[in-house]
Design an enzyme around this catalytic site. Structure first.
Site, PDB file in Angstrom:
ATOM      1  N   HIS A 151      37.945  42.269  42.012  1.00 34.80           N
ATOM      2  CA  HIS A 151      38.712  41.325  42.838  1.00 34.80           C
ATOM      3  C   HIS A 151      37.893  40.763  44.005  1.00 34.80           C
ATOM      4  O   HIS A 151      38.420  40.551  45.107  1.00 34.80           O
ATOM      5  CB  HIS A 151      39.964  41.996  43.406  1.00 34.80           C
ATOM      6  CG  HIS A 151      41.024  42.263  42.385  1.00 34.80           C
ATOM      7  ND1 HIS A 151      40.857  42.008  41.047  1.00 34.80           N
ATOM      8  CD2 HIS A 151      42.284  42.769  42.508  1.00 34.80           C
ATOM      9  CE1 HIS A 151      41.961  42.336  40.408  1.00 34.80           C
ATOM     10  NE2 HIS A 151      42.846  42.806  41.254  1.00 34.80           N
ATOM     11  N   HIS A 162      52.754  48.433  36.324  1.00 39.62           N
ATOM     12  CA  HIS A 162      51.974  47.310  36.846  1.00 39.62           C
ATOM     13  C   HIS A 162      51.259  46.647  35.677  1.00 39.62           C
ATOM     14  O   HIS A 162      50.556  47.311  34.914  1.00 39.62           O
ATOM     15  CB  HIS A 162      50.979  47.850  37.873  1.00 39.62           C
ATOM     16  CG  HIS A 162      50.181  46.816  38.600  1.00 39.62           C
ATOM     17  ND1 HIS A 162      50.578  45.498  38.709  1.00 39.62           N
ATOM     18  CD2 HIS A 162      48.997  46.904  39.271  1.00 39.62           C
ATOM     19  CE1 HIS A 162      49.678  44.829  39.408  1.00 39.62           C
ATOM     20  NE2 HIS A 162      48.707  45.661  39.748  1.00 39.62           N
ATOM     21  N   GLU A 169      48.853  44.351  35.568  1.00 37.38           N
ATOM     22  CA  GLU A 169      47.457  43.902  35.715  1.00 37.38           C
ATOM     23  C   GLU A 169      46.598  44.512  34.603  1.00 37.38           C
ATOM     24  O   GLU A 169      46.811  45.665  34.209  1.00 37.38           O
ATOM     25  CB  GLU A 169      46.936  44.309  37.094  1.00 37.38           C
ATOM     26  CG  GLU A 169      45.706  43.543  37.524  1.00 37.38           C
ATOM     27  CD  GLU A 169      45.381  43.754  38.996  1.00 37.38           C
ATOM     28  OE1 GLU A 169      44.416  43.132  39.452  1.00 37.38           O
ATOM     29  OE2 GLU A 169      46.080  44.535  39.675  1.00 37.38           O
ATOM     30  N   ASP A 222      43.824  45.946  34.239  1.00 40.67           N
ATOM     31  CA  ASP A 222      43.160  47.252  34.332  1.00 40.67           C
ATOM     32  C   ASP A 222      44.129  48.390  34.038  1.00 40.67           C
ATOM     33  O   ASP A 222      43.709  49.543  33.884  1.00 40.67           O
ATOM     34  CB  ASP A 222      42.459  47.444  35.681  1.00 40.67           C
ATOM     35  CG  ASP A 222      43.356  47.228  36.877  1.00 40.67           C
ATOM     36  OD1 ASP A 222      44.329  46.452  36.765  1.00 40.67           O
ATOM     37  OD2 ASP A 222      43.087  47.815  37.945  1.00 40.67           O
ATOM     38  N   HIS A 230      50.815  45.239  44.538  1.00 35.14           N
ATOM     39  CA  HIS A 230      50.396  43.986  45.151  1.00 35.14           C
ATOM     40  C   HIS A 230      50.600  42.776  44.239  1.00 35.14           C
ATOM     41  O   HIS A 230      50.073  41.687  44.509  1.00 35.14           O
ATOM     42  CB  HIS A 230      48.926  44.075  45.567  1.00 35.14           C
ATOM     43  CG  HIS A 230      47.975  44.233  44.396  1.00 35.14           C
ATOM     44  ND1 HIS A 230      46.996  43.308  44.151  1.00 35.14           N
ATOM     45  CD2 HIS A 230      47.878  45.148  43.417  1.00 35.14           C
ATOM     46  CE1 HIS A 230      46.311  43.671  43.085  1.00 35.14           C
ATOM     47  NE2 HIS A 230      46.828  44.782  42.623  1.00 35.14           N
ATOM     48  N   ASP A 246      49.522  50.927  42.111  1.00 33.85           N
ATOM     49  CA  ASP A 246      48.331  50.710  42.939  1.00 33.85           C
ATOM     50  C   ASP A 246      48.460  51.252  44.365  1.00 33.85           C
ATOM     51  O   ASP A 246      47.452  51.431  45.056  1.00 33.85           O
ATOM     52  CB  ASP A 246      47.986  49.222  42.992  1.00 33.85           C
ATOM     53  CG  ASP A 246      47.130  48.779  41.807  1.00 33.85           C
ATOM     54  OD1 ASP A 246      46.714  49.649  41.025  1.00 33.85           O
ATOM     55  OD2 ASP A 246      46.882  47.567  41.656  1.00 33.85           O
ATOM     56  N   TYR A 291      40.261  50.355  50.149  1.00 35.30           N
ATOM     57  CA  TYR A 291      41.178  49.856  49.134  1.00 35.30           C
ATOM     58  C   TYR A 291      42.317  49.066  49.776  1.00 35.30           C
ATOM     59  O   TYR A 291      42.652  47.963  49.341  1.00 35.30           O
ATOM     60  CB  TYR A 291      41.739  51.032  48.333  1.00 35.30           C
ATOM     61  CG  TYR A 291      42.572  50.619  47.146  1.00 35.30           C
ATOM     62  CD1 TYR A 291      41.973  50.292  45.937  1.00 35.30           C
ATOM     63  CD2 TYR A 291      43.955  50.540  47.228  1.00 35.30           C
ATOM     64  CE1 TYR A 291      42.724  49.905  44.844  1.00 35.30           C
ATOM     65  CE2 TYR A 291      44.718  50.157  46.147  1.00 35.30           C
ATOM     66  CZ  TYR A 291      44.094  49.840  44.953  1.00 35.30           C
ATOM     67  OH  TYR A 291      44.844  49.446  43.877  1.00 35.30           O
ATOM     68  N   HIS A 321      44.852  54.502  40.552  1.00 34.93           N
ATOM     69  CA  HIS A 321      43.406  54.614  40.768  1.00 34.93           C
ATOM     70  C   HIS A 321      43.121  55.798  41.692  1.00 34.93           C
ATOM     71  O   HIS A 321      43.853  56.029  42.659  1.00 34.93           O
ATOM     72  CB  HIS A 321      42.832  53.357  41.445  1.00 34.93           C
ATOM     73  CG  HIS A 321      42.903  52.106  40.624  1.00 34.93           C
ATOM     74  ND1 HIS A 321      42.136  51.905  39.496  1.00 34.93           N
ATOM     75  CD2 HIS A 321      43.635  50.980  40.789  1.00 34.93           C
ATOM     76  CE1 HIS A 321      42.398  50.703  39.002  1.00 34.93           C
ATOM     77  NE2 HIS A 321      43.304  50.126  39.760  1.00 34.93           N
TER      78      HIS A 321
END
Length: 398
Positions: free
Chosen positions: A25, A79, A81, A83, A144, A163, A191, A222
């Site tokens: 990002h 989430h 996203e 990843d 987020h 996250d 982070y 993470h």
């Protein structure tokens, strides 16, 4: 076969470790990351999130060390996203679960990423019985992404926080109490600064939502799993301070220099600030990264930006770092711009415009022709001292 890591009798970590990740990002991830996925061994076996594409076999191997993957009944996508969902379609094809769950916005996002995927919608405060345990869902939009949600497992009292409360940190340790506190705090701050900062109001809402829960473990998507609740309370306090915009008596000097003139000005500004007992972080963008700037700006009361003028502009690295910081929406009250020039001198004015666009009050603009003389250096010192006094006065009201 790769092994799972037991969190409780019913819950295992079955994620993947990515030691090679160095960019995420727009910021530098010096220590890689983990893509955490969690397996719940209730009557209805449930997988919480998957992993990034390319790591699906690692996840599957860890699942196989515990249970036949085809026995998984549900998959929860906290989430969407990539990843965390990149391996989702592949996993569904392997596992053939009864249902895949996501938030309303998660359903929309997953349908865009993976049109063939069937996803069931979970609403805020909804509960599903997984046999012997239950999952409660709390929608946490913009923490987020719009789809974000948190899952809470009872009676195990585990929060799967996606996250939130995570960090990009690849290591052999899976739990916070296996790592030193300084590393955890630093990685959490980086982070938060680079990912979560723009969503301060959403952070405060999310903290209120989970604040009433009885929590024994927090499992993010993470980094390490939080099981030392005294340490986690410290992280909660930091999140609360960061989200509320609590300021420290701290200034960040960001610059690049051509022939050391701008650097010399930076050092005299630093001396002026330190004379007022202000903590100073100084970053030369020849070696520093935009993510380093963002990390240091967390809680900062002032941003000082310096650059020579090159081809009628400030250095590109300053535009890069400051534009990135602007997008993160830090609340920084004071600023100073400075730099040397040879014949045109537009650089400092451009930096002033950038800082003002970030709602920063620029107290001083200092520039010099070629090499700063004693008068200019004294101006830099006094500007730093004046800024330090402003920071000290402002800190009394915080």
């Amino acid at each position: 076969m790769l092994r799972s890591v037991k969190i409780t009798e019913k819950v295992h970590w079955v994620g993947a470790i990515d030691c090679s990740l160095r960019y995420f990002h727009g910021y530098t991830t010096n220590f890689g990351t983990t893509y955490n996925a969690y397996l719940i061994l209730s009557d209805k076996i449930t997988l919480i999130d998957t992993v990034k594409k390319g790591f699906e076999e690692e996840m599957l191997s860890r699942i196989e060390s515990v249970v036949d993957p085809e026995k998984i009944d549900y998959i929860v996508s906290n989430h969407s996203e990539p990843d965390h969902s990149g391996a989702l379609v592949w996993t569904v094809e392997k596992v053939k679960p009864v249902k895949v769950y996501a938030s309303p916005n998660g359903v929309k996002a997953l349908n865009k990423y993976y049109p063939s995927l069937e996803v069931s919608q979970i609403k805020d405060a909804e509960k599903i019985d997984i046999g012997g345990s239950s999952l409660d869902f709390f929608i946490t939009p913009m923490l987020h992404w719009p789809d974000s949600m948190v899952s809470y497992l009872t009676p195990e009292k585990i929060v799967f926080s996606q996250d939130a409360f995570g960090m990009h940190l690849a290591s052999s340790e899976r739990f916070d109490d296996e790592m030193d506190w300084a590393t955890l705090k630093s990685a959490s701050a980086q982070y938060y600064a680079n990912i979560i900062t723009p969503y301060a109001k959403q952070v405060e809402t999310a903290l209120r939502k989970i604040g009433g829960l009885d929590i024994s473990i927090v499992a993010p998507d993470h980094g390490p799993i939080w099981r030392d609740m005294e340490r986690f309370k410290k992280i909660i306090k930091h999140y609360s301070d960061w989200a509320s915009g609590k300021l420290e008596r701290k200034a960040v000097i960001v610059y690049e220099t051509m022939w050391k003139s701008t650097e010399l000005m930076a050092k005299h500004l630093e001396d002026g600030l330190r004379s007022e007992n202000i903590n100073v972080s100084i970053i030369d963008l020849k070696t520093g990264k935009r993510s380093d700037v963002a990390s240091e700006l967390l809680g900062a009361s002032a941003l000082l930006a310096g650059s020579p003028t090159l081809n009628n502009n400030a250095f590109p690295s300053l535009f890069d770092a400051l534009s990135y910081a602007k997008g993160l929406k830090f609340k920084i009250p004071f600023g100073v711009v400075f730099g040397s020039f040879g014949w045109s001198g537009e650089g400092t004015g451009q930096l002033k415009t950038l800082l003002e666009s970030m709602s920063i009050e620029v107290l001083h603009e200092i520039k010099c022709l070629y090499i700063p003389d004693e008068e200019i250096l004294e101006r830099c010192f006094e500007a730093g001292k004046d800024l330090g006094k402003k920071i000290n006065e402002n800190s009394k009201g915080n």
